[in-house]
Design an enzyme around this catalytic site. Structure first.
Site, PDB file in Angstrom:
ATOM      1  N   LYS A  48       0.837  -1.194   0.000  1.00 35.14           N
ATOM      2  CA  LYS A  48       0.000   0.000   0.000  1.00 35.14           C
ATOM      3  C   LYS A  48       0.875   1.248   0.000  1.00 35.14           C
ATOM      4  CE  LYS A  48      -3.918   1.892   2.668  1.00 35.14           C
ATOM      5  NZ  LYS A  48      -4.743   1.672   3.878  1.00 35.14           N
TER       6      LYS A  48
ATOM      7  N   SER B 161      -9.424   1.517   3.220  1.00 32.88           N
ATOM      8  CA  SER B 161      -8.600   2.335   2.360  1.00 32.88           C
ATOM      9  C   SER B 161      -7.570   1.565   1.544  1.00 32.88           C
ATOM     10  CB  SER B 161      -7.879   3.391   3.204  1.00 32.88           C
ATOM     11  OG  SER B 161      -7.039   2.784   4.168  1.00 32.88           O
TER      12      SER B 161
ATOM     13  N   SER C 216      -9.615  -1.173   7.136  1.00 34.65           N
ATOM     14  CA  SER C 216      -9.028  -0.858   5.833  1.00 34.65           C
ATOM     15  C   SER C 216      -8.307  -2.009   5.157  1.00 34.65           C
ATOM     16  CB  SER C 216      -8.067   0.330   5.963  1.00 34.65           C
ATOM     17  OG  SER C 216      -8.785   1.510   6.214  1.00 34.65           O
TER      18      SER C 216
END
Length: 488
Positions: free
Chosen positions: A57, A132, A156
Site C-alpha cells: 500500500k 482504504s 481498511s
C-alpha cells in the site's frame, strides 16, 4: 516469477486503476540478485514461503520512491530509507514490485484521491473495492500479486478483502512493525492503525505473519510487541488441538441488520462447522454502537486539523464524498469530520473506551457457561460489512470492522460465497432498529450486487494472531470455500 506478476499487475492497472507506483527495473534487479546468490552459494538468507513478489500500500516507504498517501501536497516527497516492514520483507526474500492506491487521508472505506483517481472492483467496476486498502484488494483479486500489505485502523484491510473475495488479517497493535510508514493522525495512540496481509490464498496469512514475527521486529521498531511466533498457539494446543471448537455467530450488531447474502453466508458457515463436529452458539453483541462512537470521537479529536495541515502546501481541498461526479453529501461513518475536542474531553473519551473494553472482556469470559468445552467461546464469526461491495460512494457503515479495532481484537476475513439473486431475495421487514438500519435495508437490490463476493470475519482475542489464523483455516476447510477470484 516477478516478470509474470508484473505483466498481470499492469493488466490489472488498465482494468481497475489499482497502482500508484510501478518500479520494474528495481524489482527485477532485486530478483536477479537473489537468483544469482542462489546459483553461487546454493542458499540465500530468505524465508522460502516469502521469496516472491509482494505489493505494498502507498503508505509503506521505499527508499528513493515517492510516498504521497493520496495528498497532492506530498508529491515529490522521496523516502530516505525503507519502512521497517519493508526491510524485514526484503530480508526474508520478498521482492516489492508495485505500490497500490488508497484514498486521500486513508480515512475512507473506499479508494479515490486527486492524484491517481478511483480504483474499481474487479467483479463489477460499478462497485467499490472498499478502502482504504482498495488498490491492494483489486490487484490481488486480479492475481496481479501473490501477497499484499495494507493498513487497517477501522477496517481498511478487512473491507477490501471482503469486497474483493480475499483473505485478510487485522493483527493487534504492534504485532507487525509500523515504523517508517506514513500515516494520518500520527500521534493519536489510542485506536491505532496496524499493518496486515491480504492474499487470495489462506496460506499467505500464516506465511506473512510467521516470517515477520520471526524476524524479531521489536529490535527494529520500539512500538513492536515482543511476542515470538507461538507454534503451540497456532496448533491450538490449549483448545484440544483444534478439535471440537466452539464458535459464536453474531448475526447482526444490534445496529444495522445485514443484507440477505451476508445472512446466508453466516448460515452456511454455521452449518458447515456443525457438520465438522464443532459447536456453534449465538453471540450476543454488547455496546457496539458505543464502541464505534467512542472510536470516532477519538479520531475526530484532531483529525480535521491533521488533514488540513497535510494538504496545506498546495491548498488541495479535503475530499468530502466518495460519490462519483456528484455533490451528493453521502459520507461514511469513518470519513473526515469537522471540529475537535479539548485534551480533557479526549481523556474522558479514552476512559470510556477503556471501560467498554473491560466490559467486553467480561462478556466474552462469561460465555464459558454456554460453550460446553470448559473454555469461553474460541472465536466470533460475524459479517465484515452489512452488505457485499456497494456502488461507489455508498459504503457508509464500517462498524462491523471498527468495533474490533476499538477492542484491539485480531480479526481475519475469509471468502464464503457470492451474491445470487435467485437465493438472496429481498425480504420484507416489519421493524427496524432506526432510520439508518431502514436505509440500509432499502439499499439492497439483488441485481446491483449480483456476483459480488460475500466474505465474513473471524475474531479472536488480543494478540491471538496465531490462533485466529489457525481457526480461520479450520473454518475455511469446513466451508470448503473455493477462491472466489478464480472466477476472474
Amino acid at each position: 516469477v516477478t516478470t509474470a506478476f508484473y505483466k498481470r499487475a499492469i493488466i490489472a492497472q488498465q482494468l481497475v486503476n489499482c497502482l500508484t507506483e510501478i518500479f520494474v527495473e528495481r524489482a527485477l534487479a532485486r530478483a536477479a540478485e537473489l537468483d544469482e546468490a542462489l546459483k553461487k552459494t546454493g542458499k540465500v538468507r530468505l524465508v522460502p514461503s516469502m521469496a516472491s513478489p509482494i505489493s505494498l500500500k502507498d503508505q509503506l516507504c521505499i527508499k528513493g520512491l515517492e510516498t504521497t498517501m493520496g495528498y497532492i501536497s506530498w508529491i515529490g516527497n522521496y523516502a530516505e530509507k525503507n519502512a521497517v516492514l519493508v526491510d524485514i520483507l526484503e530480508e526474508c526474500g520478498a521482492v516489492p514490485f508495485v505500490r497500490t492506491n488508497l484514498p486521500q487521508t486513508v480515512m475512507w472505506p473506499e479508494t479515490f484521491n486527486n492524484i491517481f483517481g478511483r480504483t474499481t472492483n474487479p467483479y463489477n467496476r460499478l462497485l467499490t473495492p472498499g478502502g482504504s486498502t482498495g488498490g491492494e484488494g483489486a490487484l490481488l483479486a486480479l492475481k496481479g500479486s501473490p501477497l499484499g500489505v495494507g493498513s487497517d485502523i477501522g477496517g481498511s484491510v478487512r473491507l477490501p478483502a471482503a469486497f474483493c473475495g480475499l483473505y485478510g488479517l487485522r493483527p493487534s497493535y504492534g504485532r507487525v512493525p509500523y515504523g517508517g510508514a506514513l500515516n494520518s493522525m500520527e500521534g493519536q495512540d489510542s485506536v491505532l492503525s496496524v499493518l496486515g496481509p491480504m492474499t487470495s490464498s489462506i496460506s499467505g496469512l500464516k506465511a506473512f505473519m510467521e516470517a515477520v514475527i520471526k524476524a524479531k521486529p521489536w529490535l527494529k521498531d520500539p512500538l513492536a510487541v515482543r511476542k515470538k511466533w507461538d507454534e503451540d498457539e497456532y496448533q491450538l494446543k490449549d483448545r484440544n488441538n483444534g478439535r471440537k471448537l466452539c464458535f459464536a455467530i453474531m448475526w447482526d450488531d444490534g445496529v444495522c441488520v445485514p443484507h440477505p447474502p451476508v445472512t446466508r453466508a453466516l448460515q452456511e458457515v454455521g452449518a458447515a462447522l456443525n457438520k465438522a463436529n464443532h459447536d456453534v452458539i449465538e453471540w450476543k453483541p454488547i455496546k457496539h454502537r458505543e464502541l464505534s462512537d467512542v472510536t470516532r470521537d477519538i479520531w475526530n479529536a484532531g483529525s480535521t486539523e491533521d488533514f488540513m495541515v497535510a494538504a496545506s502546501r498546495t491548498g488541495e481541498p479535503i475530499i468530502s464524498t466518495m460519490v462519483p461526479d456528484s455533490g451528493e453529501a453521502i459520507t461514511a461513518s469513518s470519513c473526515p469530520r469537522t471540529g475537535g475536542i479539548t485534551a480533557y474531553q479526549l481523556w474522558q473519551v479514552q476512559k470510556t473506551r477503556s471501560n467498554l473494553r473491560t466490559q467486553y472482556l467480561e462478556h466474552w469470559n462469561e460465555t464459558v457457561e454456554k460453550t460446553g468445552t470448559g473454555r469461553p467461546v474460541d472465536a466470533i464469526i460475524c459479517p465484515a460489512a452489512p452488505y457485499a461491495a456497494t456502488p461507489h460512494g455508498r459504503n457508509w457503515y464500517t462498524d462491523y470492522t471498527t468495533v474490533w479495532s476499538a477492542l484491539d481484537y485480531p480479526a481475519s476475513v475469509f471468502p464464503v460465497t457470492t451474491v445470487d439473486p435467485a437465493l438472496d431475495l429481498k425480504k420484507a421487514r416489519e421493524s427496524f432498529v432506526d432510520h439508518f438500519d431502514q436505509r440500509n435495508h432499502e439499499s439492497y437490490d439483488p441485481e446491483v450486487f449480483k456476483n459480488a463476493p460475500v466474505c465474513l470475519q473471524l475474531v479472536g482475542r488480543t494478540l491471538e494472531e496465531e490462533a485466529v489464523i489457525a481457526m480461520t483455516e479450520i473454518v475455511d476447510a469446513a466451508s470448503d470455500s473455493q477462491s472466489l477470484n478464480s472466477q476472474l
